[in-house]
Write an enzyme that holds these catalytic residues in place. Structure first.
Site, PDB file in Angstrom:
ATOM      1  N   THR A  53      83.349 -91.181  63.239  1.00  0.00           N
ATOM      2  CA  THR A  53      84.051 -91.447  64.480  1.00  0.00           C
ATOM      3  C   THR A  53      83.072 -91.248  65.620  1.00  0.00           C
ATOM      4  OG1 THR A  53      85.884 -90.773  65.872  1.00  0.00           O
ATOM      5  CG2 THR A  53      84.970 -89.072  64.449  1.00  0.00           C
ATOM      6  N   LYS A  75      88.744 -97.963  74.809  1.00  0.00           N
ATOM      7  CA  LYS A  75      89.232 -98.645  73.604  1.00  0.00           C
ATOM      8  C   LYS A  75      89.232-100.136  73.840  1.00  0.00           C
ATOM      9  CE  LYS A  75      90.698 -96.224  70.155  1.00  0.00           C
ATOM     10  NZ  LYS A  75      91.536 -96.202  68.967  1.00  0.00           N
TER      11      LYS A  75
HETATM   12  P1  AMP Z   1      90.380 -93.442  66.123  1.00  0.00           P
HETATM   13  O1  AMP Z   1      89.914 -92.125  65.649  1.00  0.00           O
HETATM   14  O2  AMP Z   1      89.288 -94.408  66.373  1.00  0.00           O
HETATM   15  O3  AMP Z   1      91.407 -93.996  65.212  1.00  0.00           O
HETATM   16  O4  AMP Z   1      91.065 -93.254  67.544  1.00  0.00           O
HETATM   17  C1  AMP Z   1      92.051 -92.287  67.742  1.00  0.00           C
HETATM   18  C2  AMP Z   1      92.509 -92.306  69.167  1.00  0.00           C
HETATM   19  O5  AMP Z   1      93.082 -93.564  69.488  1.00  0.00           O
HETATM   20  C3  AMP Z   1      93.594 -91.303  69.466  1.00  0.00           C
HETATM   21  O6  AMP Z   1      93.086 -90.014  69.684  1.00  0.00           O
HETATM   22  C4  AMP Z   1      94.231 -91.913  70.716  1.00  0.00           C
HETATM   23  O7  AMP Z   1      93.473 -91.616  71.869  1.00  0.00           O
HETATM   24  C5  AMP Z   1      94.117 -93.395  70.455  1.00  0.00           C
HETATM   25  N1  AMP Z   1      95.370 -93.941  69.911  1.00  0.00           N
HETATM   26  C6  AMP Z   1      95.671 -94.199  68.631  1.00  0.00           C
HETATM   27  N2  AMP Z   1      96.900 -94.717  68.519  1.00  0.00           N
HETATM   28  C7  AMP Z   1      97.415 -94.788  69.768  1.00  0.00           C
HETATM   29  C8  AMP Z   1      98.651 -95.225  70.329  1.00  0.00           C
HETATM   30  N3  AMP Z   1      99.630 -95.725  69.589  1.00  0.00           N
HETATM   31  N4  AMP Z   1      98.797 -95.123  71.665  1.00  0.00           N
HETATM   32  C9  AMP Z   1      97.819 -94.632  72.450  1.00  0.00           C
HETATM   33  N5  AMP Z   1      96.644 -94.211  71.992  1.00  0.00           N
HETATM   34  C10 AMP Z   1      96.427 -94.280  70.664  1.00  0.00           C
END
Ligand code: AMP
Length: 542
Positions: free
Chosen positions: A187, A440
């Site tokens: 990550t 993102k």
């Molecule tokens: P990752 O580790 O790349 O999967 O990213 C995780 C991060 O994505 C989380 O800590 C959130 O900040 C963001 N995230 C994931 N799902 C959502 C969602 N449904 N709404 C808002 N942010 C999200």
């Protein structure tokens, strides 16, 4: 003490494919291949070839827990590696091909990968990085021998089909401690180098059980599942495991994730259930709307990875009759944390009230406990208004990063997610912001610090702060606010050009905004919240 008298079997990933072979042997797995055609076979075939993979790995003299990396799309060969690598006691390291080649080389070395299996679409990438991957001894191209490129320059390159084709499918999956590492995913954090979550067989199986529950992804042997969410990022939300556990038909999109291809696959393979990030569904809806297309079989879709825009939930539900399940999670959580489904008492509510609930990120899955806290660590009330740092704990949540990178991440046994959220009285969580400032874009992270570090390396730049700005297709795109050095000049285009070759193309900021000063906090840190306020009326050049 009296012990229970039930059989003690470790929870191992191999048991999933064994189960699917025995009880759902003829259920189909359909994959769009890099070659463009559709490949079809069954769980029985997948199990057979996974055992060939295990024998092929033994043939390379790979030891227990050795790392096998993949650079691959969603497809049947990748699935066989999921089972063959982990099932035989090795660790599957799925690498995100969208990372910059330097980052890929860095993580392959850090993980000490010994084998790299890659789809031919990534041949140029592998050609660019192999010289910087000293631990990788074997390169396997996921193709037939006749498609193996001549003079690739990659040492010990073999075709997957000849590699496993020569092996027997007689293989008894070994039994070992269920806490053994099974797979890993890096990550990109906000600071320093990427860190890896190292999943275990136990955490993966518990997550797979939970994912299939009715209030989670509600998967069954009656479903035809399309994971558009990539197998190179957090194990495609565990779907390759939960599908085998339930005997659901699997449909893999391969590299074709554009709206037209996804729509055609959904219709042709009678997909009932799909999962992906908002960007992918945006492309799908953009393709369908002007042509007046409808779904004939799709019933549910899980949307997560970044906040699902309300308009998308409305469109799926009202225009297409598809239920959207908003989901939240992270790499460190395998990844599922919350899903949004209604409770019995909500069924009598008017549609508008139900929709308000559905827009939230959802309720905890059994196995994930959560709380919100203030900066001193004091737990905050669940009133749907008070927001705080979101902490989680549970058996599929990270305890420590691979190789102990970054020290002990836990606070009193809880993992701080870096997200800021509210929780209401019914336990529905809503993300209000991120305490971290990563951007993102299309479901992928862009580290604002990486982007800033390059800008400040330009001779005319005094300070730079990168923020994400809302974008209709990619959710967010990076924009860099820059303070010029006195008496020096640089144009927007010169600075954008300066990024060429330094980070991946999609991580390059879309725009530069020149400012007099960047707001600073008392401890000398940039105040990005303030900067966002200042740029509130700023519009991205689209
Ligand atoms: P990752 O580790 O790349 O999967 O990213 C995780 C991060 O994505 C989380 O800590 C959130 O900040 C963001 N995230 C994931 N799902 C959502 C969602 N449904 N709404 C808002 N942010 C999200």
């Amino acid at each position: 003490m009296m012990l229970g008298l039930m059989q003690n079997q470790p929870l191992l990933i191999s048991s999933l494919i064994e189960f699917a072979e025995r009880h759902h042997g003829d259920a189909e797995i359909v994959s769009r291949r890099v070659e463009g055609d559709l490949h079809r076979y069954t769980y029985k075939d997948a199990a057979h070839r996974s055992r060939q993979v295990a024998n092929a790995l033994d043939g390379l003299k790979l030891g227990f827990s050795d790392r096998v990396a993949t650079l691959a799309w969603n497809g049947y060969r990748h699935l066989e590696l999921y089972y063959g690598v982990s099932g035989s006691g090795r660790v599957l390291h799925t690498i995100n091909p969208r990372l910059h080649p330097d980052q890929i080389a860095w993580i392959a070395k850090h993980a000490e990968d010994q084998v790299l299996c890659f789809d031919l679409s990534f041949l140029p990438l592998v050609q660019a990085v192999h010289g910087k991957c000293p631990t990788i001894k074997h390169y396997i191209a996921l193709c037939e021998p006749d498609r193996l490129p001549a003079d690739s320059g990659i040492p010990n390159l073999q075709s997957y089909e000849s590699w496993i084709g020569a092996k027997s499918a007689d293989y008894v999956w070994p039994s070992f401690d269920e806490n053994t590492a099974s797979s890993m995913c890096y990550t990109s954090g906000t600071t320093g180098n990427p860190k890896a979550a190292l999943y275990s067989h136990r955490s993966t199986l518990l997550h797979a059980y939970a994912a299939a529950l009715p209030d989670v992804m509600c998967l069954s042997a009656r479903d035809s599942i399309l994971p558009v969410v990539p197998m190179f990022h957090v194990n495609a939300w565990g779907i390759p495991y939960s599908a085998a556990l339930t005997g659901a038909k699997l449909v893999f999109p391969g590299p074709a994730m554009d709206g037209k291809s996804v729509y055609e696959l959904i219709e042709a393979e009678k997909v009932t259930y799909a999962a992906g990030v908002p960007t992918v569904w945006q492309m799908l809806l953009t393709h369908m709307k002007p042509a007046g297309l409808k779904f004939s079989t799709l019933k549910r879709t899980v949307i997560g990875g970044s906040a699902c825009p309300p308009a998308m939930i409305h469109a799926f539900q009202e225009d297409y009759g598809v239920e959207v399940l908003h989901a939240w999670g992270m790499t460190e959580m395998s990844p599922l944390g919350t899903l949004c489904t209604l409770k019995n008492k909500h069924l009598a509510l008017p549609a508008q009230e139900q929709m308000k609930i559905r827009l939230k990120q959802g309720r905890s899955i059994y196995g994930v406990d959560m709380k919100i806290v203030d900066p001193s660590g004091k737990e905050l009330p669940w009133d749907g208004k008070t927001f705080g740092d979101l902490y989680v704990k549970g058996p599929w949540i990270l305890r420590e990063y691979y190789k102990g990178e970054g020290g002990d991440p836990l606070i009193d046994g809880w993992f701080p997610t870096g997200d800021v959220a509210t929780i209401d009285a019914d336990g529905y969580m809503q993300i209000t912001d991120r305490s971290k400032d990563v951007i993102k874009s299309g479901g992928e992270w862009i580290s604002s610090i990486d982007v800033e570090n390059i800008a400040v390396a330009h001779p005319a730049v005094a300070m730079a702060a990168c923020i994400g700005v809302a974008h209709p297709k990619w959710d967010e795109r990076p924009v860099i606010a820059v303070v010029k050095k006195p008496g020096m000049d640089v144009t927007r285009d010169e600075l954008i050009k300066f990024y060429d070759g330094k980070i991946a193309k999609w991580q390059i900021p879309d725009d530069v905004v020149f400012v007099e000063a960047i707001p600073m906090g008392a401890t000398g840190k940039m105040l990005k919240t303030k900067l966002r306020e200042l740029l509130r009326d700023y519009k991205l050049p689209l």
